[in-house]
Every structure is written in structure tokens, then in C-alpha cells.
Design a protein around this motif. Structure first.
Motif, PDB file in Angstrom:
ATOM      1  N   GLY A   1      43.671  -6.488  30.946  1.00 38.17           N
ATOM      2  CA  GLY A   1      42.522  -6.427  30.633  1.00 38.17           C
ATOM      3  C   GLY A   1      42.136  -7.346  29.263  1.00 38.17           C
ATOM      4  N   ILE A   2      42.887  -7.989  28.939  1.00 43.09           N
ATOM      5  CA  ILE A   2      42.962  -8.956  27.600  1.00 43.09           C
ATOM      6  C   ILE A   2      42.041  -9.843  28.188  1.00 43.09           C
ATOM      7  N   GLU A   3      41.198 -10.339  27.188  1.00 47.65           N
ATOM      8  CA  GLU A   3      40.228 -11.622  27.642  1.00 47.65           C
ATOM      9  C   GLU A   3      40.362 -12.603  26.643  1.00 47.65           C
ATOM     10  N   GLU A   4      40.103 -14.057  27.101  1.00 50.23           N
ATOM     11  CA  GLU A   4      40.361 -15.040  26.409  1.00 50.23           C
ATOM     12  C   GLU A   4      38.883 -15.295  25.425  1.00 50.23           C
TER      13      GLU A   4
ATOM     14  N   ALA B   1      41.318 -19.231  22.277  1.00 51.99           N
ATOM     15  CA  ALA B   1      42.535 -18.428  22.327  1.00 51.99           C
ATOM     16  C   ALA B   1      42.662 -18.056  23.753  1.00 51.99           C
ATOM     17  N   THR B   2      43.656 -18.307  24.395  1.00 54.24           N
ATOM     18  CA  THR B   2      43.983 -18.106  25.913  1.00 54.24           C
ATOM     19  C   THR B   2      44.738 -16.498  26.143  1.00 54.24           C
ATOM     20  N   ILE B   3      44.327 -16.167  27.300  1.00 59.40           N
ATOM     21  CA  ILE B   3      45.083 -14.884  27.537  1.00 59.40           C
ATOM     22  C   ILE B   3      46.278 -14.618  27.413  1.00 59.40           C
ATOM     23  N   SER B   4      47.100 -15.792  27.866  1.00 59.68           N
ATOM     24  CA  SER B   4      48.544 -15.578  27.716  1.00 59.68           C
ATOM     25  C   SER B   4      49.179 -15.914  25.914  1.00 59.68           C
ATOM     26  N   SER B   5      48.333 -16.696  25.155  1.00 58.38           N
ATOM     27  CA  SER B   5      48.585 -16.816  23.945  1.00 58.38           C
ATOM     28  C   SER B   5      48.219 -15.393  23.159  1.00 58.38           C
ATOM     29  N   ILE B   6      47.301 -14.704  23.486  1.00 59.53           N
ATOM     30  CA  ILE B   6      46.938 -13.347  22.769  1.00 59.53           C
ATOM     31  C   ILE B   6      47.979 -12.351  23.392  1.00 59.53           C
ATOM     32  N   GLN B   7      48.304 -12.476  24.534  1.00 53.07           N
ATOM     33  CA  GLN B   7      49.431 -11.553  25.181  1.00 53.07           C
ATOM     34  C   GLN B   7      50.834 -11.515  24.182  1.00 53.07           C
ATOM     35  N   TRP B   8      51.053 -12.974  24.122  1.00 53.32           N
ATOM     36  CA  TRP B   8      52.411 -13.429  23.437  1.00 53.32           C
ATOM     37  C   TRP B   8      52.298 -12.650  22.083  1.00 53.32           C
ATOM     38  N   ALA B   9      51.169 -12.864  21.231  1.00 47.58           N
ATOM     39  CA  ALA B   9      51.087 -12.281  19.934  1.00 47.58           C
ATOM     40  C   ALA B   9      51.264 -10.652  20.141  1.00 47.58           C
ATOM     41  N   LEU B  10      50.531 -10.001  20.862  1.00 46.96           N
ATOM     42  CA  LEU B  10      50.626  -8.675  21.003  1.00 46.96           C
ATOM     43  C   LEU B  10      51.923  -8.048  21.477  1.00 46.96           C
ATOM     44  N   LYS B  11      52.389  -9.004  22.066  1.00 46.51           N
ATOM     45  CA  LYS B  11      54.060  -8.472  22.575  1.00 46.51           C
ATOM     46  C   LYS B  11      54.934  -8.628  21.566  1.00 46.51           C
TER      47      LYS B  11
ATOM     48  N   CYS C   1      50.142 -27.047  24.430  1.00 46.33           N
ATOM     49  CA  CYS C   1      50.770 -26.179  23.552  1.00 46.33           C
ATOM     50  C   CYS C   1      49.992 -26.103  22.349  1.00 46.33           C
ATOM     51  N   TYR C   2      49.915 -27.137  21.754  1.00 47.99           N
ATOM     52  CA  TYR C   2      49.221 -27.309  20.421  1.00 47.99           C
ATOM     53  C   TYR C   2      47.628 -26.590  20.514  1.00 47.99           C
ATOM     54  N   MET C   3      46.981 -27.140  21.749  1.00 45.77           N
ATOM     55  CA  MET C   3      45.695 -26.644  21.556  1.00 45.77           C
ATOM     56  C   MET C   3      45.688 -25.032  21.805  1.00 45.77           C
ATOM     57  N   ASN C   4      46.779 -24.328  22.652  1.00 43.44           N
ATOM     58  CA  ASN C   4      46.956 -22.774  22.664  1.00 43.44           C
ATOM     59  C   ASN C   4      46.919 -22.377  21.275  1.00 43.44           C
ATOM     60  N   TYR C   5      47.897 -22.772  20.519  1.00 39.25           N
ATOM     61  CA  TYR C   5      48.425 -22.360  19.109  1.00 39.25           C
ATOM     62  C   TYR C   5      47.075 -22.691  18.353  1.00 39.25           C
ATOM     63  N   TYR C   6      46.234 -23.888  18.349  1.00 33.11           N
ATOM     64  CA  TYR C   6      45.316 -23.902  17.649  1.00 33.11           C
ATOM     65  C   TYR C   6      44.043 -22.849  17.775  1.00 33.11           C
ATOM     66  N   GLY C   7      43.931 -22.511  19.018  1.00 33.89           N
ATOM     67  CA  GLY C   7      42.901 -21.393  19.502  1.00 33.89           C
ATOM     68  C   GLY C   7      43.317 -20.141  18.915  1.00 33.89           C
TER      69      GLY C   7
ATOM     70  N   ASP D   1      34.674  -9.426  19.112  1.00 36.84           N
ATOM     71  CA  ASP D   1      36.049  -9.483  19.483  1.00 36.84           C
ATOM     72  C   ASP D   1      36.225  -8.439  20.971  1.00 36.84           C
ATOM     73  N   PRO D   2      36.520  -9.175  21.850  1.00 31.14           N
ATOM     74  CA  PRO D   2      36.448  -8.541  23.130  1.00 31.14           C
ATOM     75  C   PRO D   2      37.754  -7.701  23.460  1.00 31.14           C
ATOM     76  N   ASN D   3      38.658  -8.055  22.473  1.00 33.31           N
ATOM     77  CA  ASN D   3      40.094  -7.198  22.651  1.00 33.31           C
ATOM     78  C   ASN D   3      40.155  -6.205  21.345  1.00 33.31           C
ATOM     79  N   LEU D   4      39.056  -5.689  20.884  1.00 32.06           N
ATOM     80  CA  LEU D   4      39.246  -4.953  19.929  1.00 32.06           C
ATOM     81  C   LEU D   4      40.487  -3.811  20.096  1.00 32.06           C
ATOM     82  N   SER D   5      40.028  -3.071  21.182  1.00 33.58           N
ATOM     83  CA  SER D   5      40.895  -2.096  21.225  1.00 33.58           C
ATOM     84  C   SER D   5      42.221  -2.299  21.192  1.00 33.58           C
ATOM     85  N   TRP D   6      42.930  -3.345  21.479  1.00 32.22           N
ATOM     86  CA  TRP D   6      44.129  -3.778  21.494  1.00 32.22           C
ATOM     87  C   TRP D   6      44.892  -4.118  20.152  1.00 32.22           C
TER      88      TRP D   6
END
Length: 312
Positions: free
Chosen positions: A233-236, A244-254, A282-288, A306-311
Motif C-alpha cells: 500500500g506504499i505510494e511513491e 521517492a520511489t516505492i522501493s526506496s520508501i519500503q527500504w527506509a521503513l524496513k 541509484c543517485y536519483m532514488n536517493y535524491y528523491g 503525505d500519502p504514506n502518513l499511516s506508515w
């Protein structure tokens, strides 16, 4: 006449060899030499056996009926290795559709599959629970061994030894592949070993390195899929000129990264994780992700955008 007590024989198994399931005409005395009874973990016994299993030579210091069974099965596998190999090299349909002809090859095409089935059934046969005068003899679980392609072997190592010998495989490649892939993927490991029978040590190492890399990649994908499911349910999030891509946000949460300061401390870990994307991406993902955490420092922005507020 046997010198020992016969094991209990269920009515439907009378006249049946305990080792292979063929008709029994003889008995296997354990131990064959009464002087070796001291090595046994249980009482001496006589086991119904066919003429072939009854004459198998076993070690004089054998400790149990289960150890005898393993030695008889190994002898059987050695004797019928070519028959068992038929099932690895052919299917029943392929043999039926083959164009074997002549006195020798024609006979092979007609009888080969039956020969394989007989050998397979004899090697895989498990007998019935062993008891003497209604007292069960404690020992190996009857689900012992390792089963592959319809054949039950004494162990995984016994199975690998048979396949290497019967199919003339490289002696080191198949066991090494199984070490990497695991016994559950023996079919895949065997397919690779069949394609690489005559290889040098250098070629073997190259193959194993490639399989290790494939396994590592698969493990990474499974790990990513696991976390993708965990954070479903994570959104970019698009912010300014970044994303900020979905995979980047998931990595941060993990990794429990919830602030820009902590993200900066974990910059190297991020680039290691996403190195497979290549430097620019990779740099652009980190920048986002940086822009996202900067924006999250503003409670108003978080509440409204923030669409991911609940996380968090």
C-alpha cells in the motif's frame, strides 16, 4: 532351518522378501555368524528374503537390521544401476516412440521401462514393521531415506553417488550444486550436471559461481517481495524535481529510518542496497528519498500531502 526366531510376518506379506518385496525363498540370518551377536543392538533374528538379497555380504560387526537393510539396498543399487538410469535418461513415452530395431536394440526398446520399474520398486521397497513375538523392534523410522524421482534411497548422499555413477556425471559438480541450491532443487541441479559432464576444474568453478550468483539474486528478489508484502500500500511521492520511489520508501521503513538525519547516516547502506540499478538511477532514488524526508519535517505538509502518513 534357521537358528534364530523369524520376525513376525503379516498374513498379506507371507512369502515376501522383507528387503525388496520379491517372493521369498530363503532367509537372512542376523547375524550370520552367532559369534557376532555381541554387536547387535537388538535380539538376533531371521528375515524372509529372496535368493538375491539372502546372499548379500554385510559387515561382521553390523549393529542392527536397519544397517543390514542399507547394505542390501546399496548392493542392489550397484547391481541394477544401469536399469535405474533408464528412468533418468528416458520417459516411458520416449521408449515407446523410439525407433530401436534389431535383435539387441529392439529388445531394449520393448523391455527397458519394465526393467526400470522393477529395479525402482525393489530399491524403494520398505518392508513392514519389524517385530519379534509381537514385540516391536525399535529402530529407524519407516519413512527413512531420501526420495527422488520415485526412487527411495538410503540418504541424499547415496542418491547423489548413484546418479553420478549411473549417468557418468562430474563427481564434484552435482554435490556442489546441491550444496548451493538445496536438496529440494535436485532436479534442476541434475539438469545442469547432465549438460556439463566432461568439464575442467576451471569450468566447474565458473558454473558454480554463476549458480551462486543466481541464487543470491533469487534470495534478494524473495527478500524484496517479502518486504513489498509487509509494506503493501506504499505510494511513491513526487516532490519538486525528485521522486521517492516505492522501493526506496519500503527500504527506509524496513530499516526503521524515519528522519533525514538518520537517512544521511545510512547513505552508504542505501547505495549498497540499490547498486544493481546503476549509478545514475541509484543517485536519483536517493535524491528523491532525501526530498521526501525534508518535506516530512513540515507537519502541515505531512498532514495534507503525505500519502504514506499511516506508515510513520
Amino acid at each position: 532351518m534357521s537358528a534364530y526366531t523369524y520376525i513376525d510376518i503379516p498374513f498379506n506379506f507371507r512369502y515376501t522378501c522383507w528387503f525388496c518385496g520379491e517372493p521369498s525363498s530363503r532367509s537372512f540370518d542376523l547375524p550370520k555368524n552367532p559369534n557376532n551377536q555381541r554387536f547387535l543392538e537388538h535380539d538376533p533374528m531371521s528375515i524372509p528374503a529372496c535368493s538375491e538379497c539372502a546372499v548379500v555380504t554385510v559387515a561382521s560387526d553390523v549393529s542392527s537390521i536397519w544397517a543390514v537393510r542399507d547394505q542390501v539396498k546399496r548392493s542392489m543399487m550397484d547391481k541394477y544401476s544401469d536399469h535405474l538410469a533408464i528412468g533418468q535418461n528416458w520417459t516411458e513415452e520416449e521408449l515407446k516412440e523410439s525407433e530401436f530395431s534389431g535383435a539387441l536394440l529392439g529388445g531394449f526398446g520393448e523391455s527397458a521401462w519394465a526393467m526400470y520399474l522393477i529395479a525402482k520398486d525393489r530399491v524403494s521397497y520398505q518392508g513392514w514393521p519389524v517385530a519379534l513375538d509381537s514385540m516391536l523392534v525399535e529402530g529407524d523410522d519407516e519413512s527413512y531415506g531420501f526420495e527422488f524421482d520415485g526412487v527411495r534411497y538410503m540418504s541424499l548422499n547415496t542418491c547423489l553417488e548413484h546418479l553420478i555413477k549411473a549417468l557418468r556425471l562430474d563427481a564434484e559438480l552435482l554435490p556442489s550444486l546441491v550444496d548451493i541450491l538445496g536438496p529440494d532443487r535436485l532436479t534442476y541441479a541434475l539438469r545442469i550436471a547432465k549438460l556439463n559432464k566432461a568439464i575442467t576444474a576451471y569450468q566447474r568453478n565458473k558454473i558454480l559461481d554463476e549458480i551462486r550468483q543466481q541464487q543470491d539474486d533469487q534470495d534478494d528478489m524473495l527478500e524484496q517481495a517479502k518486504y513489498a508484502g509487509q509494506f503493501h500500500g506504499i505510494e511513491e511521492v513526487a516532490i519538486g524535481d525528485g521522486l521517492a520511489t516505492i522501493s526506496s520508501i519500503q527500504w527506509a521503513l524496513k530499516n526503521d529510518i524515519k528522519s533525514l538525519e538518520y537517512l544521511c547516516q545510512q547513505e552508504d547502506a542505501f547505495f549498497d542496497e540499490f547498486a544493481h540499478l546503476g549509478g545514475p538511477q541509484c543517485y536519483m532514488n536517493y535524491y528523491g528519498l532525501q526530498l521526501y524526508f525534508e518535506a516530512r519535517q513540515n507537519p502541515v505538509w505531512v498532514a495534507e500531502h503525505d500519502p504514506n502518513l499511516s506508515w510513520w
